[in-house]
Design an enzyme around this catalytic site. Sequence first.
Site, PDB file in Angstrom:
ATOM      1  N   HIS A  62      45.151  35.665  46.157  1.00  0.00           N
ATOM      2  CA  HIS A  62      45.017  34.718  45.047  1.00  0.00           C
ATOM      3  C   HIS A  62      46.069  33.626  45.250  1.00  0.00           C
ATOM      4  O   HIS A  62      47.254  33.942  45.426  1.00  0.00           O
ATOM      5  CB  HIS A  62      45.335  35.387  43.709  1.00  0.00           C
ATOM      6  CG  HIS A  62      44.461  36.526  43.315  1.00  0.00           C
ATOM      7  ND1 HIS A  62      43.526  36.432  42.306  1.00  0.00           N
ATOM      8  CD2 HIS A  62      44.393  37.810  43.756  1.00  0.00           C
ATOM      9  CE1 HIS A  62      42.918  37.602  42.143  1.00  0.00           C
ATOM     10  NE2 HIS A  62      43.435  38.456  43.008  1.00  0.00           N
ATOM     11  N   ASN A  93      46.393  42.001  45.619  1.00  0.00           N
ATOM     12  CA  ASN A  93      46.368  43.335  45.037  1.00  0.00           C
ATOM     13  C   ASN A  93      45.676  44.296  46.001  1.00  0.00           C
ATOM     14  O   ASN A  93      44.689  43.930  46.646  1.00  0.00           O
ATOM     15  CB  ASN A  93      45.600  43.310  43.712  1.00  0.00           C
ATOM     16  CG  ASN A  93      46.250  42.399  42.695  1.00  0.00           C
ATOM     17  OD1 ASN A  93      47.461  42.447  42.503  1.00  0.00           O
ATOM     18  ND2 ASN A  93      45.462  41.557  42.037  1.00  0.00           N
ATOM     19  N   ARG A 115      36.896  29.225  44.532  1.00  0.00           N
ATOM     20  CA  ARG A 115      37.543  29.313  43.222  1.00  0.00           C
ATOM     21  C   ARG A 115      37.240  30.661  42.554  1.00  0.00           C
ATOM     22  O   ARG A 115      36.095  31.135  42.594  1.00  0.00           O
ATOM     23  CB  ARG A 115      37.065  28.166  42.321  1.00  0.00           C
ATOM     24  CG  ARG A 115      37.483  26.840  42.866  1.00  0.00           C
ATOM     25  CD  ARG A 115      37.403  25.691  41.902  1.00  0.00           C
ATOM     26  NE  ARG A 115      37.636  24.482  42.680  1.00  0.00           N
ATOM     27  CZ  ARG A 115      38.823  24.093  43.133  1.00  0.00           C
ATOM     28  NH1 ARG A 115      39.901  24.788  42.825  1.00  0.00           N
ATOM     29  NH2 ARG A 115      38.938  23.014  43.874  1.00  0.00           N
ATOM     30  N   ASP A 116      38.278  31.225  41.937  1.00  0.00           N
ATOM     31  CA  ASP A 116      38.092  32.459  41.173  1.00  0.00           C
ATOM     32  C   ASP A 116      37.177  32.170  39.991  1.00  0.00           C
ATOM     33  O   ASP A 116      37.313  31.151  39.320  1.00  0.00           O
ATOM     34  CB  ASP A 116      39.445  33.003  40.697  1.00  0.00           C
ATOM     35  CG  ASP A 116      39.352  34.443  40.251  1.00  0.00           C
ATOM     36  OD1 ASP A 116      39.925  35.314  40.923  1.00  0.00           O
ATOM     37  OD2 ASP A 116      38.690  34.702  39.203  1.00  0.00           O
ATOM     38  N   ILE A 117      36.267  33.086  39.736  1.00  0.00           N
ATOM     39  CA  ILE A 117      35.281  32.892  38.669  1.00  0.00           C
ATOM     40  C   ILE A 117      35.937  32.977  37.285  1.00  0.00           C
ATOM     41  O   ILE A 117      35.399  32.467  36.311  1.00  0.00           O
ATOM     42  CB  ILE A 117      34.140  33.934  38.835  1.00  0.00           C
ATOM     43  CG1 ILE A 117      32.864  33.433  38.208  1.00  0.00           C
ATOM     44  CG2 ILE A 117      34.536  35.293  38.318  1.00  0.00           C
ATOM     45  CD1 ILE A 117      31.623  34.195  38.668  1.00  0.00           C
ATOM     46  N   HIS A 168      41.797  39.789  49.703  1.00  0.00           N
ATOM     47  CA  HIS A 168      41.849  38.424  49.163  1.00  0.00           C
ATOM     48  C   HIS A 168      43.270  38.125  48.735  1.00  0.00           C
ATOM     49  O   HIS A 168      43.973  38.999  48.224  1.00  0.00           O
ATOM     50  CB  HIS A 168      40.876  38.219  48.001  1.00  0.00           C
ATOM     51  CG  HIS A 168      40.923  39.274  46.939  1.00  0.00           C
ATOM     52  ND1 HIS A 168      40.385  40.533  47.109  1.00  0.00           N
ATOM     53  CD2 HIS A 168      41.455  39.258  45.694  1.00  0.00           C
ATOM     54  CE1 HIS A 168      40.565  41.245  46.022  1.00  0.00           C
ATOM     55  NE2 HIS A 168      41.231  40.493  45.131  1.00  0.00           N
ATOM     56  N   GLU A 189      40.331  45.025  42.264  1.00  0.00           N
ATOM     57  CA  GLU A 189      38.965  45.184  41.747  1.00  0.00           C
ATOM     58  C   GLU A 189      37.923  45.053  42.852  1.00  0.00           C
ATOM     59  O   GLU A 189      36.897  45.727  42.813  1.00  0.00           O
ATOM     60  CB  GLU A 189      38.686  44.136  40.669  1.00  0.00           C
ATOM     61  CG  GLU A 189      39.458  44.374  39.388  1.00  0.00           C
ATOM     62  CD  GLU A 189      39.331  43.219  38.410  1.00  0.00           C
ATOM     63  OE1 GLU A 189      38.401  42.397  38.569  1.00  0.00           O
ATOM     64  OE2 GLU A 189      40.177  43.130  37.509  1.00  0.00           O
ATOM     65  N   VAL A 190      38.154  44.149  43.783  1.00  0.00           N
ATOM     66  CA  VAL A 190      37.169  43.902  44.838  1.00  0.00           C
ATOM     67  C   VAL A 190      37.771  44.370  46.170  1.00  0.00           C
ATOM     68  O   VAL A 190      38.799  43.839  46.608  1.00  0.00           O
ATOM     69  CB  VAL A 190      36.802  42.403  44.911  1.00  0.00           C
ATOM     70  CG1 VAL A 190      35.760  42.178  46.005  1.00  0.00           C
ATOM     71  CG2 VAL A 190      36.279  41.903  43.569  1.00  0.00           C
TER      72      VAL A 190
HETATM   73  P1  AMP Z   1      41.559  41.694  42.262  1.00  0.00           P
HETATM   74  O1  AMP Z   1      41.842  42.351  40.961  1.00  0.00           O
HETATM   75  O2  AMP Z   1      42.796  41.226  42.969  1.00  0.00           O
HETATM   76  O3  AMP Z   1      40.645  42.520  43.143  1.00  0.00           O
HETATM   77  O4  AMP Z   1      40.818  40.347  41.904  1.00  0.00           O
HETATM   78  C1  AMP Z   1      39.447  40.124  42.039  1.00  0.00           C
HETATM   79  C2  AMP Z   1      39.191  38.714  41.555  1.00  0.00           C
HETATM   80  O5  AMP Z   1      37.886  38.346  41.958  1.00  0.00           O
HETATM   81  C3  AMP Z   1      39.288  38.515  40.049  1.00  0.00           C
HETATM   82  O6  AMP Z   1      40.293  37.532  39.762  1.00  0.00           O
HETATM   83  C4  AMP Z   1      37.878  38.032  39.666  1.00  0.00           C
HETATM   84  O7  AMP Z   1      37.903  37.064  38.648  1.00  0.00           O
HETATM   85  C5  AMP Z   1      37.373  37.475  40.980  1.00  0.00           C
HETATM   86  N1  AMP Z   1      35.926  37.459  41.145  1.00  0.00           N
HETATM   87  C6  AMP Z   1      35.058  38.476  40.942  1.00  0.00           C
HETATM   88  N2  AMP Z   1      33.807  38.105  41.239  1.00  0.00           N
HETATM   89  C7  AMP Z   1      33.881  36.820  41.669  1.00  0.00           C
HETATM   90  C8  AMP Z   1      32.921  35.871  42.131  1.00  0.00           C
HETATM   91  N3  AMP Z   1      31.611  36.159  42.215  1.00  0.00           N
HETATM   92  N4  AMP Z   1      33.355  34.640  42.479  1.00  0.00           N
HETATM   93  C9  AMP Z   1      34.671  34.316  42.391  1.00  0.00           C
HETATM   94  N5  AMP Z   1      35.617  35.173  41.969  1.00  0.00           N
HETATM   95  C10 AMP Z   1      35.235  36.401  41.603  1.00  0.00           C
END
Ligand code: AMP
Length: 123
Positions: free
Chosen positions: A108, A93, A34-36, A106, A101-102
């Site tokens: 979503h 993304n 689950r997304d945080i 991934h 961001e990460v």
């Molecule tokens: P993106 O902008 O597509 O890279 O999305 C990164 C997503 O990772 C965001 O929706 C964050 O809320 C989610 N996220 C970041 N850290 C965590 C975590 N520790 N556990 C679950 N989701 C996370």
Amino acid sequence: MGFEYDDQNIFAKILRGEIPNDTVFESDHALAFRDITPQAPTHVLVIPKGPYMSLDHFTQEASEAELVGFMRAVGEVCRIEGVSQDGFRAISNAGRDGVQEVPHLHVHILGGRSLGRMLARET
Ligand code: AMP
């Protein structure tokens, strides 16, 4: 283009068990959790277990078993979350313009409510 994976990203840490996660589904090649910061009643992230940065990277360098395992995990999550019938949105993304961001691939999976139009026009 070369891909330089950063193994200190937060999803790599989740895969190594260094950070907890709320797992929805796990298989040999994928983890879904689950997304945080959920943006819909269903908001699950599906990631491959291998070190891939984006769909572009993954589809160029992953094995067929990894590709199949990852895509099947997306479908499993839809069924587990019960969004197959009413629908969902899958978003991945990538990079600067995709506002990723990460830097670990991934997808979503969002659902459980009407999600509106795909993109809001920037002014
Ligand atoms: P993106 O902008 O597509 O890279 O999305 C990164 C997503 O990772 C965001 O929706 C964050 O809320 C989610 N996220 C970041 N850290 C965590 C975590 N520790 N556990 C679950 N989701 C996370």
